[in-house]
Motif scaffolding. Structure first.
Motif, PDB file in Angstrom:
ATOM      1  N   GLY A 137       0.909  -1.259  -0.026  1.00 14.89           N
ATOM      2  CA  GLY A 137      -0.247  -0.038  -0.286  1.00 14.89           C
ATOM      3  C   GLY A 137       0.845   0.915  -0.116  1.00 14.89           C
ATOM      4  N   VAL A 138      -0.014   1.853  -0.935  1.00 16.09           N
ATOM      5  CA  VAL A 138       1.027   3.791  -0.584  1.00 16.09           C
ATOM      6  C   VAL A 138       0.107   4.609   0.468  1.00 16.09           C
ATOM      7  N   THR A 139      -0.884   4.795   1.773  1.00 13.73           N
ATOM      8  CA  THR A 139      -1.572   5.204   2.887  1.00 13.73           C
ATOM      9  C   THR A 139      -1.463   4.825   3.990  1.00 13.73           C
ATOM     10  N   GLU A 140      -1.413   5.659   5.397  1.00 12.44           N
ATOM     11  CA  GLU A 140      -1.134   4.821   6.248  1.00 12.44           C
ATOM     12  C   GLU A 140      -2.598   3.654   6.046  1.00 12.44           C
ATOM     13  N   ILE A 147      -4.584 -14.610   3.554  1.00  9.08           N
ATOM     14  CA  ILE A 147      -5.431 -15.060   2.433  1.00  9.08           C
ATOM     15  C   ILE A 147      -7.017 -15.856   2.854  1.00  9.08           C
ATOM     16  N   GLY A 148      -6.770 -16.620   4.052  1.00  7.73           N
ATOM     17  CA  GLY A 148      -8.211 -17.708   5.211  1.00  7.73           C
ATOM     18  C   GLY A 148      -8.801 -16.531   4.769  1.00  7.73           C
ATOM     19  N   ILE A 149      -8.514 -15.147   5.990  1.00  8.51           N
ATOM     20  CA  ILE A 149      -9.598 -13.845   5.429  1.00  8.51           C
ATOM     21  C   ILE A 149     -10.053 -13.575   4.520  1.00  8.51           C
ATOM     22  N   TYR A 150      -9.030 -13.128   3.526  1.00  8.90           N
ATOM     23  CA  TYR A 150      -9.216 -12.930   2.274  1.00  8.90           C
ATOM     24  C   TYR A 150     -10.541 -13.367   2.044  1.00  8.90           C
ATOM     25  N   ASN A 151     -10.077 -14.489   1.609  1.00 13.43           N
ATOM     26  CA  ASN A 151     -11.530 -15.287   1.051  1.00 13.43           C
ATOM     27  C   ASN A 151     -12.901 -15.446   2.402  1.00 13.43           C
ATOM     28  N   SER A 152     -12.724 -15.730   3.142  1.00 11.81           N
ATOM     29  CA  SER A 152     -13.723 -15.001   4.219  1.00 11.81           C
ATOM     30  C   SER A 152     -14.940 -14.563   3.976  1.00 11.81           C
ATOM     31  N   LEU A 153     -14.265 -13.482   3.656  1.00 15.59           N
ATOM     32  CA  LEU A 153     -14.859 -11.587   3.595  1.00 15.59           C
ATOM     33  C   LEU A 153     -15.188 -10.885   2.711  1.00 15.59           C
ATOM     34  N   GLY A 154     -14.479 -11.522   1.310  1.00 16.86           N
ATOM     35  CA  GLY A 154     -14.568 -11.193   0.224  1.00 16.86           C
ATOM     36  C   GLY A 154     -14.321  -9.483  -0.102  1.00 16.86           C
ATOM     37  N   VAL A 155     -13.032  -8.853   0.474  1.00 17.23           N
ATOM     38  CA  VAL A 155     -13.002  -7.791   0.389  1.00 17.23           C
ATOM     39  C   VAL A 155     -12.269  -7.331  -0.810  1.00 17.23           C
ATOM     40  N   PRO A 156     -12.658  -6.374  -1.478  1.00 23.52           N
ATOM     41  CA  PRO A 156     -11.207  -6.602  -3.183  1.00 23.52           C
ATOM     42  C   PRO A 156     -10.428  -5.420  -2.374  1.00 23.52           C
ATOM     43  N   LEU A 157      -9.653  -5.429  -3.187  1.00 23.58           N
ATOM     44  CA  LEU A 157      -8.353  -4.923  -3.231  1.00 23.58           C
ATOM     45  C   LEU A 157      -8.519  -3.480  -3.230  1.00 23.58           C
ATOM     46  N   ASN A 158      -7.853  -2.179  -2.618  1.00 23.84           N
ATOM     47  CA  ASN A 158      -8.222  -0.571  -3.096  1.00 23.84           C
ATOM     48  C   ASN A 158      -9.084  -0.742  -3.162  1.00 23.84           C
ATOM     49  N   ASN A 159      -9.508  -1.173  -2.004  1.00 30.62           N
ATOM     50  CA  ASN A 159     -11.604  -0.448  -1.979  1.00 30.62           C
ATOM     51  C   ASN A 159     -12.080   0.935  -1.384  1.00 30.62           C
ATOM     52  N   SER A 190     -11.197   2.086   9.983  1.00 33.88           N
ATOM     53  CA  SER A 190     -11.813   1.764   8.510  1.00 33.88           C
ATOM     54  C   SER A 190     -10.320   1.485   7.545  1.00 33.88           C
ATOM     55  N   LEU A 191     -10.329   0.237   7.215  1.00 33.17           N
ATOM     56  CA  LEU A 191      -8.983  -0.066   6.466  1.00 33.17           C
ATOM     57  C   LEU A 191      -9.016  -0.795   5.422  1.00 33.17           C
ATOM     58  N   VAL A 192      -8.397  -0.592   4.829  1.00 32.11           N
ATOM     59  CA  VAL A 192      -8.238  -0.695   2.586  1.00 32.11           C
ATOM     60  C   VAL A 192      -6.758  -1.880   1.842  1.00 32.11           C
ATOM     61  N   VAL A 193      -7.551  -3.036   2.143  1.00 34.58           N
ATOM     62  CA  VAL A 193      -6.789  -4.069   1.748  1.00 34.58           C
ATOM     63  C   VAL A 193      -5.769  -3.405   0.395  1.00 34.58           C
ATOM     64  N   SER A 194      -4.978  -3.703   0.483  1.00 38.89           N
ATOM     65  CA  SER A 194      -3.775  -3.322  -0.272  1.00 38.89           C
ATOM     66  C   SER A 194      -2.770  -4.881  -0.629  1.00 38.89           C
ATOM     67  N   GLY A 195      -2.923  -5.984   0.350  1.00 33.13           N
ATOM     68  CA  GLY A 195      -1.906  -6.817  -1.195  1.00 33.13           C
ATOM     69  C   GLY A 195      -2.440  -8.131   0.180  1.00 33.13           C
ATOM     70  N   VAL A 196      -2.168  -9.217  -0.168  1.00 34.14           N
ATOM     71  CA  VAL A 196      -3.019 -10.830   0.377  1.00 34.14           C
ATOM     72  C   VAL A 196      -1.522 -11.679   0.402  1.00 34.14           C
ATOM     73  N   TYR A 197      -1.338 -12.050   1.930  1.00 38.01           N
ATOM     74  CA  TYR A 197      -0.151 -12.646   2.321  1.00 38.01           C
ATOM     75  C   TYR A 197      -0.827 -14.235   2.254  1.00 38.01           C
ATOM     76  N   ALA A 198       0.329 -14.583   1.837  1.00 32.62           N
ATOM     77  CA  ALA A 198       0.284 -16.343   1.868  1.00 32.62           C
ATOM     78  C   ALA A 198       0.646 -17.292   2.492  1.00 32.62           C
ATOM     79  N   ILE A 199       0.866 -17.706   4.032  1.00 31.50           N
ATOM     80  CA  ILE A 199       1.825 -18.559   4.368  1.00 31.50           C
ATOM     81  C   ILE A 199       1.384 -20.634   4.658  1.00 31.50           C
ATOM     82  N   GLU A 200       0.640 -20.629   5.779  1.00 30.66           N
ATOM     83  CA  GLU A 200      -0.235 -21.963   5.742  1.00 30.66           C
ATOM     84  C   GLU A 200      -1.212 -21.283   6.441  1.00 30.66           C
ATOM     85  N   ASP A 201      -2.394 -22.347   6.622  1.00 34.98           N
ATOM     86  CA  ASP A 201      -3.506 -22.539   6.745  1.00 34.98           C
ATOM     87  C   ASP A 201      -4.123 -21.687   8.339  1.00 34.98           C
ATOM     88  N   ASN A 202      -3.222 -21.799   9.390  1.00 37.43           N
ATOM     89  CA  ASN A 202      -3.458 -21.269  10.505  1.00 37.43           C
ATOM     90  C   ASN A 202      -3.005 -20.019  10.541  1.00 37.43           C
TER      91      ASN A 202
END
Length: 402
Positions: A137-140, A147-159, A190-202
């Motif tokens: 991201g470029v803003t604070e 990626i587990g939370i991302y799939n659960s909530l379905g938050v678009p990037l830079n929304n 309020s947070l704007v999702v700018s990226g998604v990480y993937a490590i392991e399921d937990n």
């Protein structure tokens, strides 16, 4: 060359006049080879799985982390920070604060941990290598989530129009009152999702990472309060000495943990699984090496005439026992060496050609460890010594003096 060793070596190379004895000896040798190869392959596979499992935590966790002795948070003053930056052995350090929160986006909700980190966090840990897509991201008010939370909530990037909301209970003391029920019981961010990480399921379902000061404000903490300090070491000073220096700098309010201690449960589970597998396959080898006892006894009976001749020529019963004892040790040791060699070839081919795969793009992880070679050979030799001793004790004066 000693006399018992010379005779044992000749017995090892010569064939019996009875075909059944030759078949039994061949099967015994084959069982030792297969058993030792199987043990080595399984230990190498578990070593690979252990390294594969730990690489995920190694990218997320620092070399050392200071956490509060009691409670969730502790204060770190500017004097502490200056002293930490001057510590020999510390390449860099990063402050963080985390707390469990509720995430909500368009009528979807999920519980997770929000982690506030400073600008040094990405250089102290290997978190950059886990970024699956997007960026930091470029803003604070940007955040990176698993990626587990991302799939659960379905938050678009830079929304930026409808950002994700983070809710945290307001800190307070005492019981609820009618007046307090009329006030807002939580803080929101309020947070704007700018990226998604993937490590392991937990871990992928656990964290949302954003700026340190934002989380401090959300939790109503001042700029000195943190839940941990992460350290990257430069290797100029031993880990234990560096840990002691950090402990002295921060005082009794913190404890300093290594990466292994941060993941103590995982290490214990992997080591227990490795030990259990070794014991199971060793039990199989013990059962297989009963064949050695039987084969040596068959050899004793087959060579009974030779033994009588040697006894008549002055060979003692002790030396006769040693002949068959040495023969048994030679058979098991040679079988173990060939088994380890076969196992090494298979493990080496997997490392070189990746012919066994978990998925089309992921080869089954294995690791060639010289310590596993020593463990397998030591196991085979010790079991061979015991089985050879048991079998050779069947030589008695009555047997050869008749």
């Amino acid at each position: 060359m000693s006399f018992p060793f010379y005779i044992a070596k000749r017995y090892l190379r010569s064939k019996s006049s009875q075909n059944a004895v030759n078949i039994i000896n061949f099967i015994t040798f084959l069982v030792i080879v297969i058993g030792s190869a199987a043990l080595f392959i399984v230990l190498s596979a578990f070593a690979g799985l252990k390294t594969f499992s730990l690489q995920f935590t190694n990218t997320f966790d620092p070399d050392l982390r200071a956490i509060p002795t009691t409670g969730k948070f502790f204060s770190i003053s500017s004097e502490n920070e200056k002293a930490l930056s001057e510590l020999e052995g510390v390449a860099n350090y990063s402050k963080e604060i985390e707390e469990r929160v509720y995430l909500t986006f368009r009528e979807k909700g999920d519980l997770a941990f929000i982690k506030g980190v400073d600008e040094n966090y990405r250089s102290v840990t290997g978190i950059d290598s886990t970024l699956y897509f997007g960026n930091w991201g470029v803003t604070e008010y940007n955040a990176v989530m698993g990626i587990g939370i991302y799939n659960s909530l379905g938050v678009p990037l830079n929304n930026y129009r409808t950002p994700m909301q983070v809710l945290a209970p307001k800190p307070g003391k005492g019981s609820f009152s009618p007046q307090s029920l009329n006030t807002k019981l939580y803080n929101d961010l309020s947070l704007v999702v700018s990226g998604v990480y993937a490590i392991e399921d937990n871990l992928d379902k656990k964290y949302v990472i954003t700026q340190l000061h934002l989380v401090q404000e959300l939790l109503e903490k001042d700029s000195t309060q943190v839940s941990g300090v992460n350290f990257k070491l430069n290797g100029s000073v031993s880990l234990e000495d560096t840990r002691a220096n950090i402990k002295n700098t921060l005082g009794e309010k913190t404890i300093v943990l290594t990466r292994r201690e941060l993941n103590g449960t995982l290490y214990k589970m992997l080591n227990t699984e490795n030990l259990a597998t070794y014991l199971i396959f060793t039990l199989v080898l013990i059962i297989a090496l009963f064949n050695v006892v039987g084969a040596i006894i068959m050899m004793i009976l087959d060579k009974q005439t030779n033994s009588k001749t040697l006894f008549a020529l002055g060979t003692t019963v002790k030396e006769l026992r040693k002949i068959y004892f040495v023969q048994g040790v030679l058979v098991t040791s040679l079988g173990g060496l060939i088994g380890v060699l076969i196992g090494s070839i298979l493990i080496g081919s997997q490392l070189a050609f990746e012919w066994l795969k978990i998925t089309p793009s992921l080869a089954y992880p294995v690791e060639y460890d010289f310590m596993n070679v020593l463990v397998v050979l030591a196991t085979i030799v010790i079991l061979g010594l015991i089985s050879s001793k048991i079998a050779s004790s069947r030589i008695t004066k009555k047997l050869v003096a008749q």
